[in-house]
Structure formats: structure tokens, C-alpha cells
Design a protein around this motif. Structure first.
Motif, short mmCIF file in Angstrom:
data_model
loop_
_atom_site.label_atom_id
_atom_site.label_comp_id
_atom_site.label_asym_id
_atom_site.label_seq_id
_atom_site.Cartn_x
_atom_site.Cartn_y
_atom_site.Cartn_z
N PHE A 198 1.21 54.91 -21.72
CA PHE A 198 1.23 53.84 -20.74
C PHE A 198 2.60 53.18 -20.69
CE2 PHE A 198 -3.28 54.35 -21.43
CZ PHE A 198 -3.75 54.38 -20.13
N GLU A 199 3.47 53.51 -21.62
CA GLU A 199 4.84 53.01 -21.59
C GLU A 199 5.76 54.17 -21.26
OE1 GLU A 199 6.00 50.97 -25.05
OE2 GLU A 199 4.41 49.46 -24.95
N TYR A 200 6.59 53.96 -20.28
CA TYR A 200 7.51 55.02 -19.85
C TYR A 200 8.85 54.37 -19.53
CZ TYR A 200 9.47 58.89 -17.17
OH TYR A 200 10.29 59.89 -16.70
N GLU A 201 9.90 54.85 -20.14
CA GLU A 201 11.21 54.26 -19.92
C GLU A 201 11.92 54.99 -18.78
OE1 GLU A 201 15.36 53.33 -22.33
OE2 GLU A 201 13.66 54.25 -23.35
N PRO A 202 12.11 54.33 -17.66
CA PRO A 202 12.78 54.99 -16.53
C PRO A 202 14.26 55.19 -16.84
CG PRO A 202 12.49 52.66 -16.06
CD PRO A 202 11.77 52.93 -17.36
N LYS A 203 14.86 56.14 -16.15
CA LYS A 203 16.29 56.36 -16.29
C LYS A 203 17.06 55.28 -15.54
CE LYS A 203 15.76 60.18 -18.64
NZ LYS A 203 16.07 60.24 -20.08
N VAL A 204 18.24 54.98 -16.04
CA VAL A 204 19.10 53.99 -15.40
C VAL A 204 19.85 54.64 -14.24
CG1 VAL A 204 21.10 52.47 -15.75
CG2 VAL A 204 19.37 52.72 -17.56
N VAL A 205 19.89 53.96 -13.11
CA VAL A 205 20.67 54.42 -11.96
C VAL A 205 21.69 53.33 -11.63
CG1 VAL A 205 20.64 55.11 -9.54
CG2 VAL A 205 18.76 55.79 -11.05
N ILE A 206 22.95 53.61 -11.96
CA ILE A 206 24.04 52.68 -11.67
C ILE A 206 24.72 53.14 -10.39
CG2 ILE A 206 26.25 51.75 -12.47
CD1 ILE A 206 25.28 52.22 -15.34
N ALA A 207 24.95 52.23 -9.47
CA ALA A 207 25.58 52.58 -8.21
C ALA A 207 26.87 51.80 -8.03
CB ALA A 207 24.64 52.30 -7.04
N TRP A 208 27.97 52.51 -7.90
CA TRP A 208 29.25 51.86 -7.60
C TRP A 208 29.35 51.62 -6.10
CZ3 TRP A 208 30.55 55.95 -11.44
CH2 TRP A 208 30.85 55.41 -12.71
N VAL A 209 29.75 50.42 -5.73
CA VAL A 209 29.89 50.05 -4.32
C VAL A 209 31.31 49.56 -4.09
CG1 VAL A 209 29.10 48.50 -2.49
CG2 VAL A 209 27.45 49.47 -4.10
N VAL A 210 31.94 50.09 -3.04
CA VAL A 210 33.33 49.76 -2.73
C VAL A 210 33.37 48.78 -1.57
CG1 VAL A 210 35.56 50.71 -1.99
CG2 VAL A 210 34.09 52.03 -3.52
#
Length: 344
Positions: A23-35
Motif C-alpha cells: 500500500f506504500e509506493y514511492e513514485p519516481k521524481v520528475v524534475i522539469a527545467w523551465v527556461v
């Protein structure tokens, strides 16, 4: 006999309990660079913010005397606040210049002052942390950069803030060029996120070739892990751009809004580089000059996301948001977001 049946039932029920999905699931991190200079970049963030864990706007640069110069986009900042989107600004040595890096990193007092300025900026803006993106062949102050990152980490960690560092990819230790300035082992020990910029295998000055061939991306991951960096700290930098070579000219970056126009103009059909796991175009223009464009599509992106899962990495960082296909985000959602489990 009854005791045996009872024991068997207990075993079955206990086994079933261990087979239930967690019941616990660690999602992946999604980092987005914005210019900031590209409005399409912000539009992409607005459209896909539900799949972004952290936005990293390219707002900051440090000059040769240690001043932190900020160019904050109030529209993006307000959007992030309204949508509870964590902000981790990116900071660079101005122009990626060697002389700027040397001036900032060679003197302990300057390192201290710049680290204090970064801390103040993060605290004043209530940002979640900072993304350090010092680049350039400043080999002479490699050790100074390591000490600077350690100092920034120590200061920000005291306030519960995070520090990520961007590093140029390498598949073996080297002490030359842009990749040589990064001490993977030492940096990976102190930062919260170690972001491998796994692109520009074929760069501006190189002959036409893939930007991020899968085999090479995997080698960069393996080298980082071999340096003792925990996979849960490693963020894989993913390119949302291509590179275009015209005749013998240098390759230049191309993003999807422009790429779509080129495809339509020349009625292009993409080819597939099986070794690199990358698509490309090869065609002659109206002047008879040969053109080569290597880029990314949903198939090549999916191949790289498999590596995130294979090596148990923390997630991805996208350089950069800029009108990319919707299919990219569908794959990111499928591959990196939490699975849905049945509840009681």
C-alpha cells in the motif's frame, strides 16, 4: 487430522497476506527545467504540471565577484504557488565561464559568501532548495567546487532544504574537459540529488550522431554507481530536444516546435538507429545539402526510462520543457507514476 488442516489453512492465509500488493509506493521524481526566455517552456509546465514533482526554473547566475543575480518569472512563481508545485531554482556560473568559476571557487571566503547568498535566496523565497549547475572546464578548481557544494549542502540542510547538483556525463574517471571537474564520489556523498546530464553524446562540435544513445546512457549510470553513489540519489537527465547538422556545419539544438515545421516542409519519414535506440532524419534540402537530425521520440524515451527502473534510480530531470509531444508525458505517467492498488 483437524490440526493438520488448520495448520495448512494458516499457511495459506499467511502466504496470501504476503502476496498482497504494497500500500506504500514511492513514485519516481520528475524534475522539469523551465527556461524563462521561451514562453513555450512555461506553457508546457502549465499543461503537464500534474506529472511534475519539482520545477527548476533557470533564474539565477553568479558573477565573478560572487553576486547572485536573479531574474525571477513572477508568472511561473505564482502558478507554482497556486498549484502546490515545489520550486528548486537553478543557478549557474555566469556564462559557464571558466574565469567566473575560478574566481568563485579558488578562495574559501568567496565560497562562504556565495553559499550564504544562496541560502538567503532560498530562505527568502521559501523554495525547497537549489539546483547547482556550474559548468565549464575549470579543472584548476575542481577541489574548490567540491568544497563549495559541501558548504552549500551543510548550510541548506540545516534548514531542511535540498541540494541537487548537475554533472556532465562520463563513463570513466577523467580530469580534463567539462566532465573532468566533477568528483562524482565526493559530490554524490553530500547532495540530495545527483543529476547526470545524460545527453550531448554527439554535441555541437561532433559529427552527426545520437544525442543520448541508450548504451552510453547506461554506461554513465553504471559509472556513477561504481563511484559509490546510491541509486536512490541519482536522477537521470533526459533530453527533450534534438540536434541538427547541415552539411559540414556545427550541430545546433532543435526543439519540437521547430522540428515539426521541418518535418512538414520536407515531408520527412523518420529512421531508427538500432544501436543507439534513437530516431533520426537524413535528407537533402532545396540546395542539395545533406541534413541530419537526431532527436527523441516516445520509443527512445521509453528505452531510457527502462534504465531508471532497472537501476532503481530516483527519477528523471528533463532538459527542457518546450512544446514536446503529449506522448512523452503519457509514457512518463505510465512508467514513473505510482501504480493503482486496490484498497480494503
Amino acid at each position: 487430522m483437524r490440526l493438520k488442516i488448520f495448520a495448512v489453512l494458516i499457511f495459506i492465509f499467511s502466504s496470501c497476506a504476503t502476496l498482497r500488493p504494497p500500500f506504500e509506493y514511492e513514485p519516481k521524481v520528475v524534475i522539469a527545467w523551465v527556461v524563462k526566455s521561451d514562453s513555450t517552456s512555461f506553457l508546457s509546465l502549465q499543461k503537464n504540471s500534474s506529472l511534475v514533482s519539482i520545477v527548476s526554473p533557470t533564474w539565477l547566475r553568479i558573477d565573478s565577484v560572487g553576486n547572485v543575480i536573479a531574474d525571477i518569472d513572477s508568472g511561473l512563481l505564482n502558478f507554482a504557488l497556486q498549484n502546490d508545485l515545489p520550486v528548486m531554482p537553478l543557478v549557474v556560473n555566469h556564462g559557464f565561464r571558466v574565469d567566473v568559476a575560478e574566481a568563485l571557487l579558488s578562495d574559501p571566503r568567496t565560497r562562504e559568501r556565495v553559499a550564504d547568498s544562496i541560502l538567503k535566496f532560498v530562505l527568502d523565497g521559501n523554495y525547497i532548495g537549489i539546483n547547482l549547475d556550474f559548468e565549464g572546464p575549470f579543472i584548476g578548481v575542481r577541489d574548490g567546487y567540491t568544497k563549495f557544494v559541501e558548504l552549500v549542502c551543510a548550510k541548506l540542510h540545516n534548514y531542511g532544504k535540498i541540494v541537487s547538483v548537475d554533472v556532465v556525463s562520463k563513463t570513466q574517471e577523467k580530469f580534463t574537459g567539462w566532465a573532468g571537474v566533477y568528483d562524482y564520489a565526493e559530490l554524490g556523498e553530500v547532495v540530495d540529488y545527483f543529476i547526470i546530464m545524460a545527453y550531448d553524446y554527439s554535441g555541437r562540435l561532433d559529427p552527426p550522431g545520437p544525442v543520448a544513445p541508450k548504451w552510453w546512457v547506461e554506461e554513465t549510470i553504471k559509472f556513477a554507481i561504481s563511484q559509490g553513489i546510491k541509486p536512490r540519489k541519482i536522477i537521470l537527465g533526459i533530453p527533450f530536444y534534438g540536434r541538427w547538422w547541415v552539411g559540414n556545419s556545427q550541430g545546433r539544438g532543435i526543439y519540437y516546435p521547430e522540428l515539426q515545421k521541418v518535418i512538414a516542409k520536407y515531408n520527412l519519414k523518420k529512421k531508427w538507429d538500432g544501436k543507439a535506440k534513437s530516431p533520426y532524419f537524413k535528407f537533402k534540402d532545396e540546395n542539395g545539402v545533406e541534413n541530419v537530425i537526431y532527436f527523441e521520440d516516445e520509443r527512445s524515451l521509453s528505452e531510457k526510462l527502462k534504465l531508471v527502473e532497472k537501476y532503481g534510480l530516483a527519477g528523471i530531470a528533463i532538459w527542457r520543457l518546450d512544446g514536446e509531444p503529449d506522448e512523452f508525458w503519457k509514457i512518463i505517467e505510465l512508467k514513473l507514476k505510482p501504480k493503482g492498488f486496490l484498497t480494503n
